[in-house]
Design a protein around this motif. Structure first.
Motif, mmCIF file in Angstrom:
data_model
loop_
_atom_site.group_PDB
_atom_site.id
_atom_site.type_symbol
_atom_site.label_atom_id
_atom_site.label_comp_id
_atom_site.label_asym_id
_atom_site.label_seq_id
_atom_site.Cartn_x
_atom_site.Cartn_y
_atom_site.Cartn_z
ATOM 1 N N UNK A 56 32.299 63.217 7.227
ATOM 2 C CA UNK A 56 32.257 63.343 6.400
ATOM 3 C C UNK A 56 31.165 62.735 5.489
ATOM 4 N N UNK A 57 31.327 63.672 4.290
ATOM 5 C CA UNK A 57 29.795 63.060 3.881
ATOM 6 C C UNK A 57 30.847 61.828 2.825
ATOM 7 N N UNK A 58 29.612 60.668 2.637
ATOM 8 C CA UNK A 58 29.353 59.614 2.140
ATOM 9 C C UNK A 58 29.531 59.459 0.894
ATOM 10 N N UNK A 59 30.536 59.605 0.272
ATOM 11 C CA UNK A 59 30.415 60.335 -1.411
ATOM 12 C C UNK A 59 29.827 58.898 -1.873
ATOM 13 N N UNK A 60 30.021 57.282 -1.975
ATOM 14 C CA UNK A 60 28.684 56.706 -2.577
ATOM 15 C C UNK A 60 27.577 55.967 -2.469
ATOM 16 N N UNK A 61 27.336 57.148 -1.005
ATOM 17 C CA UNK A 61 25.597 57.443 -0.635
ATOM 18 C C UNK A 61 25.353 58.735 -1.112
ATOM 19 N N UNK A 62 24.841 59.639 -1.957
ATOM 20 C CA UNK A 62 24.524 60.832 -1.587
ATOM 21 C C UNK A 62 23.436 61.210 -0.728
ATOM 22 N N UNK A 63 23.904 62.224 -0.383
ATOM 23 C CA UNK A 63 23.083 62.397 1.210
ATOM 24 C C UNK A 63 23.117 61.631 2.720
ATOM 25 N N UNK A 64 23.810 61.044 2.747
ATOM 26 C CA UNK A 64 24.339 60.399 3.483
ATOM 27 C C UNK A 64 25.786 61.125 4.278
ATOM 28 N N UNK A 124 26.150 57.157 11.139
ATOM 29 C CA UNK A 124 26.017 57.013 10.032
ATOM 30 C C UNK A 124 24.281 57.648 9.925
ATOM 31 N N UNK A 125 24.050 58.487 9.012
ATOM 32 C CA UNK A 125 23.416 60.025 8.972
ATOM 33 C C UNK A 125 23.048 60.559 8.010
ATOM 34 N N UNK A 126 21.920 61.517 8.070
ATOM 35 C CA UNK A 126 21.078 61.906 6.113
ATOM 36 C C UNK A 126 22.326 63.626 6.834
ATOM 37 N N UNK A 127 22.962 63.942 6.234
ATOM 38 C CA UNK A 127 23.379 64.811 5.823
ATOM 39 C C UNK A 127 22.725 66.112 6.698
ATOM 40 N N UNK A 128 21.171 66.563 6.303
ATOM 41 C CA UNK A 128 21.056 67.705 6.795
ATOM 42 C C UNK A 128 20.794 67.363 8.157
ATOM 43 N N UNK A 129 20.666 66.311 8.890
ATOM 44 C CA UNK A 129 21.141 65.937 10.402
ATOM 45 C C UNK A 129 21.804 67.215 10.680
ATOM 46 N N UNK A 130 21.089 67.817 11.806
ATOM 47 C CA UNK A 130 21.967 69.112 12.829
ATOM 48 C C UNK A 130 22.480 68.389 13.883
ATOM 49 N N UNK A 131 21.894 67.954 14.497
ATOM 50 C CA UNK A 131 21.772 67.938 16.111
ATOM 51 C C UNK A 131 21.716 65.848 15.823
ATOM 52 N N UNK A 132 22.645 65.657 17.079
ATOM 53 C CA UNK A 132 23.078 64.260 17.510
ATOM 54 C C UNK A 132 22.290 63.424 17.970
#
Length: 138
Positions: A37-45, A125-133
């Motif tokens: 889930x995207x973190x609503x109060x931390x854009x991009x995370x 908790x990571x950048x939303x554009x990261x695809x590989x964990x």
């Protein structure tokens, strides 16, 4: 006849060499995505959670995590041996946890038991554009 024997021996030796890296590690872990889930109060995370299950003597290959990822790991069952970066290896039991800072190298991650399974919950908790964990360490 001699040529067949030599070729057979060479093929057997190559098969052993090809299998050696696999034989150097125990059985592999199973990683199951559990939540994202995207973190609503931390854009991009984004918050991602996976469950890692180890069979007896199971282990992960040494790997690194996404550069942006902060990780919280919680042992659900059994005992997990973990070594991150230059820290000493430590065994964590069910109910215990640890964290991994961004861009960590996970050098040891395995079931501490050769007879019982073990599992953990890893929360990233990571950048939303990261695809590989995770990626193998070369």
């Amino acid at each position: 006849m001699y040529a067949r024997s030599t070729i057979g021996t060479a093929i057997a030796a190559l098969a052993l060499l090809a299998a050696f890296p696999v034989a150097a590690h125990g059985p592999a872990e199973t990683v199951t995505p559990h939540f994202e889930k995207g973190i609503p109060n931390i854009p991009g995370k984004t918050l991602k959670a996976v469950i890692v299950e180890y069979p007896p003597a199971g282990e992960s290959i040494p790997h690194k995590h996404a550069d942006s990822s902060f990780i919280f790991a919680y042992v659900l069952s059994g005992e997990i041996e973990s070594k991150v970066n230059d820290e000493p290896a430590k065994i964590y039991r069910a109910g215990e946890s640890w964290y991994e800072p961004p861009a960590s190298q996970h050098l040891v991650s395995r079931n501490a038991s050769k007879t019982k399974p073990a599992s953990l919950l890893a929360v990233f908790v990571l950048d939303s554009d990261e695809k590989t964990l995770t990626a193998p360490i070369k």
